[in-house]
Design an enzyme around this catalytic site. Structure first.
Site, PDB file in Angstrom:
ATOM      1  CG  HIS A 140     -15.287   1.038 -49.324  1.00 32.76           C
ATOM      2  ND1 HIS A 140     -16.085   0.567 -50.331  1.00 32.76           N
ATOM      3  CD2 HIS A 140     -16.118   1.429 -48.339  1.00 32.76           C
ATOM      4  CE1 HIS A 140     -17.350   0.684 -49.969  1.00 32.76           C
ATOM      5  NE2 HIS A 140     -17.403   1.202 -48.761  1.00 32.76           N
ATOM      6  CG  ASP A 165     -17.056   3.860 -41.251  1.00 28.05           C
ATOM      7  OD1 ASP A 165     -18.071   4.563 -41.341  1.00 28.05           O
ATOM      8  OD2 ASP A 165     -17.049   2.636 -41.449  1.00 28.05           O
TER       9      ASP A 165
HETATM   10  N1  CMC Z   1      -5.255  -2.543 -43.300  1.00 22.97           N
HETATM   11  C1  CMC Z   1      -4.244  -3.263 -43.810  1.00 22.97           C
HETATM   12  N2  CMC Z   1      -4.302  -3.952 -44.982  1.00 22.97           N
HETATM   13  C2  CMC Z   1      -5.459  -3.888 -45.658  1.00 22.97           C
HETATM   14  C3  CMC Z   1      -6.558  -3.142 -45.177  1.00 22.97           C
HETATM   15  C4  CMC Z   1      -6.423  -2.444 -43.965  1.00 22.97           C
HETATM   16  N3  CMC Z   1      -7.435  -1.705 -43.473  1.00 22.97           N
HETATM   17  N4  CMC Z   1      -7.581  -3.263 -46.046  1.00 22.97           N
HETATM   18  C5  CMC Z   1      -7.141  -4.058 -47.022  1.00 22.97           C
HETATM   19  N5  CMC Z   1      -5.859  -4.437 -46.801  1.00 22.97           N
HETATM   20  C6  CMC Z   1      -4.991  -5.242 -47.688  1.00 22.97           C
HETATM   21  C7  CMC Z   1      -5.311  -6.712 -47.609  1.00 22.97           C
HETATM   22  O1  CMC Z   1      -4.536  -7.369 -46.641  1.00 22.97           O
HETATM   23  C8  CMC Z   1      -4.989  -7.153 -49.011  1.00 22.97           C
HETATM   24  O2  CMC Z   1      -3.584  -7.274 -49.100  1.00 22.97           O
HETATM   25  P1  CMC Z   1      -2.922  -8.385 -50.106  1.00 22.97           P
HETATM   26  O3  CMC Z   1      -3.382  -8.015 -51.474  1.00 22.97           O
HETATM   27  O4  CMC Z   1      -1.457  -8.227 -49.896  1.00 22.97           O
HETATM   28  O5  CMC Z   1      -3.451  -9.708 -49.644  1.00 22.97           O
HETATM   29  C9  CMC Z   1      -5.398  -5.989 -49.884  1.00 22.97           C
HETATM   30  O6  CMC Z   1      -5.303  -4.838 -49.021  1.00 22.97           O
HETATM   31  C10 CMC Z   1      -6.810  -6.075 -50.412  1.00 22.97           C
HETATM   32  O7  CMC Z   1      -7.680  -6.332 -49.325  1.00 22.97           O
HETATM   33  P2  CMC Z   1      -9.048  -7.119 -49.424  1.00 22.97           P
HETATM   34  O8  CMC Z   1      -9.350  -7.756 -48.117  1.00 22.97           O
HETATM   35  O9  CMC Z   1      -9.058  -7.986 -50.640  1.00 22.97           O
HETATM   36  O10 CMC Z   1     -10.024  -5.925 -49.660  1.00 22.97           O
HETATM   37  P3  CMC Z   1     -11.570  -5.987 -49.459  1.00 22.97           P
HETATM   38  O11 CMC Z   1     -12.134  -5.110 -50.506  1.00 22.97           O
HETATM   39  O12 CMC Z   1     -12.065  -7.376 -49.395  1.00 22.97           O
HETATM   40  O13 CMC Z   1     -11.776  -5.348 -48.010  1.00 22.97           O
HETATM   41  C11 CMC Z   1     -12.408  -3.873 -46.281  1.00 22.97           C
HETATM   42  C12 CMC Z   1     -12.396  -4.131 -47.787  1.00 22.97           C
HETATM   43  C13 CMC Z   1     -13.182  -2.564 -46.012  1.00 22.97           C
HETATM   44  C14 CMC Z   1     -13.149  -5.020 -45.562  1.00 22.97           C
HETATM   45  C15 CMC Z   1     -10.942  -3.749 -45.795  1.00 22.97           C
HETATM   46  O14 CMC Z   1     -10.288  -2.708 -46.480  1.00 22.97           O
HETATM   47  C16 CMC Z   1     -10.877  -3.543 -44.296  1.00 22.97           C
HETATM   48  O15 CMC Z   1     -10.917  -4.533 -43.534  1.00 22.97           O
HETATM   49  N6  CMC Z   1     -10.781  -2.262 -43.823  1.00 22.97           N
HETATM   50  C17 CMC Z   1     -10.809  -1.983 -42.413  1.00 22.97           C
HETATM   51  C18 CMC Z   1     -12.258  -1.962 -41.904  1.00 22.97           C
HETATM   52  C19 CMC Z   1     -13.002  -0.697 -42.249  1.00 22.97           C
HETATM   53  O16 CMC Z   1     -12.469   0.405 -42.142  1.00 22.97           O
HETATM   54  N7  CMC Z   1     -14.273  -0.845 -42.671  1.00 22.97           N
HETATM   55  C20 CMC Z   1     -15.134   0.293 -43.024  1.00 22.97           C
HETATM   56  C21 CMC Z   1     -15.485   0.298 -44.495  1.00 22.97           C
HETATM   57  S1  CMC Z   1     -16.250   1.855 -45.004  1.00 22.97           S
HETATM   58  C22 CMC Z   1     -17.868   1.771 -44.440  1.00 22.97           C
HETATM   59  C23 CMC Z   1     -18.837   1.152 -45.423  1.00 22.97           C
HETATM   60  O17 CMC Z   1     -19.079   1.732 -46.472  1.00 22.97           O
HETATM   61  O18 CMC Z   1     -19.388   0.043 -45.123  1.00 22.97           O
END
Ligand code: CMC
Length: 444
Positions: A313, A371
């Site tokens: 998240h 979710d």
């Molecule tokens: N699967 C694999 N790796 C992940 C995932 C995931 N779902 N989420 C984050 N990472 C890794 C990412 O590759 C990064 O690794 P590194 O540090 O080695 O580069 C690290 O974790 C941090 O990720 P980030 O992209 O900087 O994190 P973020 O805060 O920008 O992303 C997110 C948050 C929700 C977009 C992401 O976790 C994601 O894409 N999750 C899957 C989609 C999902 O389930 N979305 C629903 C969110 S809950 C509903 C709401 O409240 O809106």
């Protein structure tokens, strides 16, 4: 016209700008980070701030919801989300979000009467539905039908009239489940189910989704309890994209039906409410327990953009408090439907177990998000995938309405009109068509 801010006094501090005598005030919230008030920045320095996505910018004062992503805290009007789910039904929480306090018994009774009074939609709306293709996405239908509500209440759209605002708020909360369920029934080719005003908000929503005129329908109590919990945890989440959209559209003094139709459009995006469809698609893609290690390998591979939907998240870097609440309801619903052994759901639970023990996910603080569990619950209850985001829109309507009402009453309210860092051509001379040199079109 009566407008009050409802905002508590903020202690004002200041930061120096570097030049003698120049400073900007710092605003102190009741919880969370202090904010530098940059409204006087341009006057003093000739500069604006640059903040794409507004990730570092506070856009309003708000007393509705507080999120602490580091500590995993979500408060509605100061009350922790798990406490509200334990003790309240959705309409208690709706009243709380709108009015700032939990309702007394008398206020609750009156509110239930007000909401149930508005649950039906005008019969002409049935005709609007018939204009859509049967295979339309229900979110497309909801954007259209909710926007069209303003055409039915045009004598009641003075946003500075408190009675008009209250009527619009009640109508939107009351009619949203009816409209969402109608979109589902329309896709199936089944008759629309009229609301049941003797049932709770969650119960009535299930009734309109799943009942047919030829059979008696009574949803399992566990389904009603779980849907009530989902509706509560999704009811508000402070300045997310759709809520800011509602505030932004409303800031031009557009009517609330138009503003909330825009909020529905924003929620539909796959990076926002649309993500909940992605979770189930991911689980479908995994298919069987034996494929979990392979999918986890892909999710962890730096050279693969694949992500495990339903994990991680942007704000919560610890267990999402909403997911924590729904986890319990998830198991309760699986038991009630006798689906603990359903291969698909077993696989989802196994994925959760393995990911929670995996170093990659632990180090990056990637927990199952809201979710993940809402998706499993909704699927178990019988919601088809395209109805996941409409269900979210039903829940979030009260949050949108609370923010819209707060904004209209806010003396600091201004039409949203951000600045830009212009990177286009400086002024230039007109070139006649015969002398122009061809270039690659940007859009076509
Ligand atoms: N699967 C694999 N790796 C992940 C995932 C995931 N779902 N989420 C984050 N990472 C890794 C990412 O590759 C990064 O690794 P590194 O540090 O080695 O580069 C690290 O974790 C941090 O990720 P980030 O992209 O900087 O994190 P973020 O805060 O920008 O992303 C997110 C948050 C929700 C977009 C992401 O976790 C994601 O894409 N999750 C899957 C989609 C999902 O389930 N979305 C629903 C969110 S809950 C509903 C709401 O409240 O809106």
């Amino acid at each position: 016209m009566k407008v009050t801010s409802g905002a508590p006094d903020t202690r004002v501090d200041s930061v120096e700008l570097g030049r003698a005598g120049e400073s900007l005030p710092v605003l102190q919230p009741t919880l969370g980070s202090a904010m530098i008030d940059v409204r006087g920045l341009h006057k003093g320095s000739g500069r604006y701030t640059f903040d794409p996505g507004l990730t570092n910018t506070g856009v309003c004062r708000s007393a509705i919801t507080y999120v602490d992503g580091e500590k995993g805290i979500l408060l509605y009007r100061g009350y922790p989300i798990d406490t509200l789910v334990e003790h309240c039904d959705y309409l208690d929480v709706a009243w709380l979000l709108l009015n700032g306090e939990l309702p007394t018994a008398v206020q609750k009774e009156r509110f239930v009467t007000d909401i149930t009074y508005h649950t039906m939609v005008h019969e002409q709306i049935h005709v609007i539905f018939r204009g859509f293709r049967r295979d339309a996405h229900p979110m497309a239908v909801m954007c259209g039908v909710v926007g069209a509500l303003s055409a039915f209440y045009h004598e009641d759209l003075d946003i500075f009239d408190a009675t008009h605002r209250k009527n619009a708020t009640h109508r939107l909360i009351a009619k949203m489940p009816t409209i969402a369920a109608m979109a589902h029934k329309y896709a199936l080719g089944q008759p629309f189910a009229y609301p049941r005003n003797d049932a709770s908000y969650a119960h009535n929503f299930l009734h309109m989704m799943f009942s047919v005129p030829c059979e008696k329908y009574e949803p399992p109590a566990a389904a009603v309890r779980a849907l009530n919990a989902i509706l509560i945890v999704q009811a508000d989440h402070e300045q997310n994209a759709s809520t800011f959209t509602v505030r932004s559209v409303g800031s031009s003094r557009a009517n609330p039906y138009a503003a909330i139709a825009a909020g529905i459009a924003s929620l539909w995006g796959p990076l926002h409410g649309g993500a909940n469809e992605g979770v189930l698609q991911t689980l479908d893609e995994i298919g069987t327990v034996d494929r979990i290690p392979e999918i986890l390998r892909r999710a962890k591979d730096k050279n693969d953009p694949y992500r495990l939907m339903g994990f991680g998240h942007r704000v919560y870097k610890t267990y999402d408090p909403r997911a924590k609440v729904l986890r319990e309801f998830c198991y309760e619903v699986l038991d009630a439907y006798g689906k603990r052994d359903d291969p698909f759901l077993k696989m989802a639970m196994e994925l959760e177990r393995i990911a929670l023990e995996d170093d990659y996910f632990m180090e990056r603080k990637l927990y199952p998000n809201v979710d993940f569990y809402s998706g499993i619950i909704l699927r178990t209850i019988g919601f088809p995938l395209p109805m996941f985001t409409p269900q979210f829109a039903v829940a979030r309507t009260v949050g949108w309405a609370a923010h819209w009402n707060e904004m209209v009453a806010d003396p600091e309210m201004k039409i949203v009109r951000p600045r830009q860092l212009y990177i286009g051509s400086p002024e230039r001379s007109f070139v006649p068509v015969g002398e122009r040199i061809g270039h690659e079109p940007l859009v076509g």
